[in-house]
Scaffold this motif. Structure first.
Motif, short mmCIF file in Angstrom:
data_model
loop_
_atom_site.label_atom_id
_atom_site.label_comp_id
_atom_site.label_asym_id
_atom_site.label_seq_id
_atom_site.Cartn_x
_atom_site.Cartn_y
_atom_site.Cartn_z
N ASP A 62 0.84 -1.20 0.00
CA ASP A 62 0.00 0.00 0.00
C ASP A 62 0.87 1.25 0.00
OD1 ASP A 62 -2.21 -1.59 0.13
OD2 ASP A 62 -2.65 -1.21 2.24
N GLY B 70 1.09 5.24 1.14
CA GLY B 70 0.48 6.06 2.16
C GLY B 70 1.31 7.28 2.51
N ARG C 79 -4.98 4.59 2.21
CA ARG C 79 -3.93 4.52 1.20
C ARG C 79 -4.31 5.38 0.00
NH1 ARG C 79 -4.89 -1.66 -1.17
NH2 ARG C 79 -6.64 -1.13 -2.56
#
Length: 267
Positions: free
Chosen positions: A128, A130, A217
């Protein structure tokens, strides 16, 4: 007359052979072993960059570790050549080295833009994307990022740089020369958030007391083996290697050994 006829036939045969040879082209990679194609210098030069468990973490007590480092070592073993990790200061330098052929492989995020300069095998890892924020940051969640006055740090030349420079309309993107500088810039207030894959963000958070990785995310990275253009005949080996290390649990093992978080083996 007979001698002239024989001579003409021989000349015609020679001309035909020469014509066929011209169209056939040189006999190359089809008869070469994968190691000759993928490691033409006789050793596998793998491009890596420090500060992230997706590539390499260096420790005097534990020695080097990281998903890219470990898989590169296994890749060299299966090719049957010595392993030569080549550590650069940042990923942009790794990518340039793959593009120029200065290294033979890199374990990195595969994107359409990068595929113009190098060839990728199948994905072996998903992570992910982020944001990391400092303690008591005014940025409480992803929705607070694209706001005027917010400075978003990205590694210069990274895929995060490419995507966020395009997608963020109000925040200011700040290009950081190397990922290792991000915690200091965050604590100094030079940037409000730093953006990259969450696996790296958790590692950086330990170097910036009070920093935290925001929930949610803004995208997903898919990592794959990159090789220089022109080595197409070695791609079958790259594909098989990738599928094998996933099926045999070697990617899972590399993730665990590196302490990688917010990442999984690609399916």
């Amino acid at each position: 007359m007979r001698a002239a006829t024989v001579g003409n036939k021989l000349a015609a045969q020679i001309a035909a052979i020469a014509l066929l040879a011209a169209f056939a082209g040189p006999v190359v990679a089809a008869d070469l072993e994968p190691k000759q194609i993928l490691a033409p210098t006789g050793k596998l030069r793998v491009g890596l960059y420090p500060g992230t468990p997706t590539s390499i973490l260096e420790s005097a007590s534990e020695g080097p570790r990281g998903v890219g480092y470990d898989l590169g070592k296994e890749f060299a073993r299966q090719l049957g050549v010595p392993y030569e990790p080549v550590v650069f200061s940042k990923n942009a330098e790794v990518l340039e080295a793959v593009k120029s052929g200065a290294v033979d492989a890199a374990f990195t995020n595969a994107s359409a833009a990068r595929a113009k300069d190098m060839d990728f095998g199948p994905s072996y890892l998903e992570s992910d994307l982020g944001y990391l924020v400092a303690k008591d940051s005014r940025v409480a969640g992803p929705d607070d990022v694209d706001v005027k006055g917010v400075h978003v740090g990205v590694t210069a030349g990274s895929s995060s740089d490419a995507v966020l420079s395009r997608d963020l309309k109000n925040a200011e993107v700040v290009r950081v020369p190397a990922i290792r500088l991000a915690p200091g810039l965050l604590m100094a207030g030079s940037i409000d958030v730093f953006a990259t894959n969450k696996a790296t963000l958790f590692e950086l958070a330990e170097q910036a007391p009070g920093a935290k990785v925001l929930d949610g995310r803004w995208g997903v990275e898919r990592h794959a083996i990159a090789i220089p253009k022109g080595r197409d005949e070695g791609m079958a080996f790259v594909r098989k290697f990738t599928e094998d290390v996933k099926a045999q649990g070697l990617v899972d093992a590399a993730i665990a050994r590196s302490g990688l978080r917010a990442a999984t083996t690609a399916r």
